[in-house]
Write an enzyme that holds these catalytic residues in place. Structure first.
Site, PDB file in Angstrom:
ATOM      1  N   TYR A 154       0.692  -1.886  -0.321  1.00  0.00           N
ATOM      2  CA  TYR A 154      -0.421  -0.630  -0.442  1.00  0.00           C
ATOM      3  C   TYR A 154       0.732   1.458  -0.007  1.00  0.00           C
ATOM      4  O   TYR A 154       0.246   1.879  -0.331  1.00  0.00           O
ATOM      5  CB  TYR A 154      -1.031  -0.265   1.093  1.00  0.00           C
ATOM      6  CG  TYR A 154      -1.697   0.263   0.908  1.00  0.00           C
ATOM      7  CD1 TYR A 154      -3.030   0.404   0.205  1.00  0.00           C
ATOM      8  CD2 TYR A 154      -2.152   1.970   1.905  1.00  0.00           C
ATOM      9  CE1 TYR A 154      -3.996   1.378  -0.182  1.00  0.00           C
ATOM     10  CE2 TYR A 154      -3.640   2.329   2.314  1.00  0.00           C
ATOM     11  CZ  TYR A 154      -4.780   2.732   0.853  1.00  0.00           C
ATOM     12  OH  TYR A 154      -5.397   3.462   0.536  1.00  0.00           O
ATOM     13  N   LYS A 161      -2.932   8.870   2.511  1.00  0.00           N
ATOM     14  CA  LYS A 161      -3.853   8.572   3.754  1.00  0.00           C
ATOM     15  C   LYS A 161      -3.550   9.175   5.168  1.00  0.00           C
ATOM     16  O   LYS A 161      -4.928   9.556   5.580  1.00  0.00           O
ATOM     17  CB  LYS A 161      -4.359   7.191   3.717  1.00  0.00           C
ATOM     18  CG  LYS A 161      -5.083   6.250   2.862  1.00  0.00           C
ATOM     19  CD  LYS A 161      -6.130   7.306   2.029  1.00  0.00           C
ATOM     20  CE  LYS A 161      -7.009   6.542   0.952  1.00  0.00           C
ATOM     21  NZ  LYS A 161      -7.874   7.417   0.105  1.00  0.00           N
TER      22      LYS A 161
HETATM   23  P1  NAP Z   1     -12.416   3.553  -7.886  1.00  0.00           P
HETATM   24  O1  NAP Z   1     -13.910   3.627  -8.415  1.00  0.00           O
HETATM   25  O2  NAP Z   1     -11.031   3.598  -8.999  1.00  0.00           O
HETATM   26  O3  NAP Z   1     -12.838   5.397  -7.152  1.00  0.00           O
HETATM   27  C1  NAP Z   1     -10.797   6.561  -7.283  1.00  0.00           C
HETATM   28  C2  NAP Z   1     -11.494   7.328  -8.136  1.00  0.00           C
HETATM   29  O4  NAP Z   1     -10.695   8.693  -7.980  1.00  0.00           O
HETATM   30  C3  NAP Z   1     -11.835   7.148  -9.246  1.00  0.00           C
HETATM   31  O5  NAP Z   1     -13.122   8.303 -10.040  1.00  0.00           O
HETATM   32  C4  NAP Z   1     -10.547   8.383  -9.954  1.00  0.00           C
HETATM   33  O6  NAP Z   1     -11.183   8.668 -11.474  1.00  0.00           O
HETATM   34  C5  NAP Z   1     -10.962   9.599  -9.193  1.00  0.00           C
HETATM   35  N1  NAP Z   1      -9.199  10.296  -9.293  1.00  0.00           N
HETATM   36  C6  NAP Z   1      -8.150   9.802  -9.420  1.00  0.00           C
HETATM   37  N2  NAP Z   1      -7.245  11.334  -9.834  1.00  0.00           N
HETATM   38  C7  NAP Z   1      -8.388  11.792  -9.739  1.00  0.00           C
HETATM   39  C8  NAP Z   1      -8.204  13.407  -9.749  1.00  0.00           C
HETATM   40  N3  NAP Z   1      -6.763  13.974 -10.121  1.00  0.00           N
HETATM   41  N4  NAP Z   1      -9.533  14.236 -10.218  1.00  0.00           N
HETATM   42  C9  NAP Z   1     -10.544  13.794  -9.398  1.00  0.00           C
HETATM   43  N5  NAP Z   1     -10.313  12.279  -9.201  1.00  0.00           N
HETATM   44  C10 NAP Z   1      -9.412  11.785  -9.949  1.00  0.00           C
HETATM   45  O7  NAP Z   1     -11.569   3.405  -6.618  1.00  0.00           O
HETATM   46  P2  NAP Z   1     -12.571   3.551  -4.959  1.00  0.00           P
HETATM   47  O8  NAP Z   1     -12.016   1.984  -4.677  1.00  0.00           O
HETATM   48  O9  NAP Z   1     -13.901   3.348  -5.419  1.00  0.00           O
HETATM   49  O10 NAP Z   1     -11.819   4.494  -4.707  1.00  0.00           O
HETATM   50  C11 NAP Z   1     -12.071   5.725  -4.098  1.00  0.00           C
HETATM   51  C12 NAP Z   1     -11.784   6.412  -2.442  1.00  0.00           C
HETATM   52  O11 NAP Z   1     -12.071   4.703  -1.794  1.00  0.00           O
HETATM   53  C13 NAP Z   1     -10.195   6.313  -3.090  1.00  0.00           C
HETATM   54  O12 NAP Z   1     -10.335   7.484  -1.810  1.00  0.00           O
HETATM   55  C14 NAP Z   1      -9.796   5.311  -2.286  1.00  0.00           C
HETATM   56  O13 NAP Z   1      -8.551   5.213  -1.363  1.00  0.00           O
HETATM   57  C15 NAP Z   1     -10.689   4.690  -1.274  1.00  0.00           C
HETATM   58  N6  NAP Z   1     -10.721   3.292  -0.151  1.00  0.00           N
HETATM   59  C16 NAP Z   1     -11.138   2.077  -1.535  1.00  0.00           C
HETATM   60  C17 NAP Z   1     -10.659   1.466  -0.917  1.00  0.00           C
HETATM   61  C18 NAP Z   1     -11.095  -0.429  -1.262  1.00  0.00           C
HETATM   62  O14 NAP Z   1     -10.663  -0.944  -1.371  1.00  0.00           O
HETATM   63  N7  NAP Z   1     -11.370   0.065  -3.076  1.00  0.00           N
HETATM   64  C19 NAP Z   1     -10.307   0.984   0.895  1.00  0.00           C
HETATM   65  C20 NAP Z   1     -10.835   2.083   1.227  1.00  0.00           C
HETATM   66  C21 NAP Z   1     -10.487   3.417   1.113  1.00  0.00           C
HETATM   67  P3  NAP Z   1     -10.426   8.085 -12.906  1.00  0.00           P
HETATM   68  O15 NAP Z   1     -10.308   6.723 -12.645  1.00  0.00           O
HETATM   69  O16 NAP Z   1      -9.930   9.010 -14.368  1.00  0.00           O
HETATM   70  O17 NAP Z   1      -8.653   7.708 -12.167  1.00  0.00           O
END
Ligand code: NAP
Length: 254
Positions: A154, A161
């Protein structure tokens, strides 16, 4: 629970996005939603999802690394919604090569990018949203356990984070007098587009499910329901917190 409330959601990339599960829960609770997408590449996805589930939603292009796009998105929100009641920050990014191997080798460029997109964007968006939160408001971001404990692979995202969670506390102090609350949800691992970038993510999923008191991984809709709680008056006394929605994984010692 959220009737007559207006919110904006950052971070819907596709139907697996935590932001999309959150949007569905907020919509079900009665909220009116606007969405941002990063560039035309994702516009179609977001359009397709919202046309089916919540037609007429306001869609705005916004890459948080471009301040003019952030300003423009909030200008639109001000025009269309007038008042904003909540903001969901569900965005993160780190170059793939920084999400594996040793953190020791993180390049300056990867570090700065990860921290800019994943952490700095929180105060950036909070600053833009606050003037529209004229009747108080709620801001919710998504974090992960790697902020406080080492999770192999990570790496720089854990450091980002940690900055996101510390920002949540500092912003809570600044925004409290305006009755704007801000909290982070620390979600257990969920199979999404971003998660695929983390090396050995399937091992992480398996490990979490085995060790969590509930004996399973968290469902995206459970994260969404917690966001509904944090955006509603039910959580009016909570700000500056990191709330775990991880089936209890984080409480475990041996
Ligand atoms: P996701 O569907 O890939 O969402 C991430 C989002 O961030 C995408 O819409 C992405 O757009 C956007 N993003 C990246 N760079 C950006 C920028 N410069 N401007 C605007 N938007 C941008 O993945 P997710 O897992 O749902 O992630 C959402 C949040 O949850 C994140 O903060 C992640 O760290 C957190 N989280 C995830 C998990 C997990 O296991 N999945 C666990 C805990 C926390 P693009 O696709 O265009 O880059």
């Amino acid at each position: 629970m959220l009737n007559n409330k207006n919110g904006i959601i950052f971070g819907v990339a596709n139907k697996r996005s935590i932001a999309w599960a959150t949007a569905l829960a907020l919509h079900e609770a009665g909220a009116k939603l606007a969405f941002t997408y990063q560039g035309d590449r994702l516009k179609e996805n977001v359009e397709e999802l919202t046309n089916e589930a919540m037609p007429g939603s306001l869609l705005l292009s916004c890459d948080v690394s471009k301040q003019d796009e952030v300003d423009e998105a909030f200008r639109h929100i001000g025009e269309k919604f007038g008042r904003l009641d909540f903001l969901i920050h569900s965005i993160a990014f780190a170059p793939r090569e920084a999400l594996g191997g040793e953190y020791l080798n993180t390049s300056r460029e990867a570090f700065l990018t990860a921290l800019e997109i994943s952490a700095y964007s929180l105060p950036q968006l909070a600053r833009a949203a606050a003037p529209l939160m004229t009747e108080g408001g709620s801001i919710v971001s998504m974090s992960y356990y790697g902020a406080e404990k080492v999770v192999a692979g990570y790496n720089v995202m854990g450091v980002a984070k940690a900055a996101l969670e510390a920002s949540t506390r500092y912003l809570a102090k600044d925004l409290g007098p305006r009755n704007i609350r801000i909290n982070a949800i620390s979600a257990g691992p969920i199979q999404t587009l971003s998660a695929r970038g983390v090396s050995d993510f399937s091992t992480m999923l398996k490990h979490h499910a085995e060790r969590a008191p509930l004996g399973r991984n968290v469902e995206p809709r459970e994260v969404g329901q917690t966001a509904v709680f944090l955006c509603s008056s039910m959580s009016s006394g909570i700000t500056g917190e990191v709330i775990y929605v991880d089936c209890g994984y984080n409480i475990m010692g041996i």
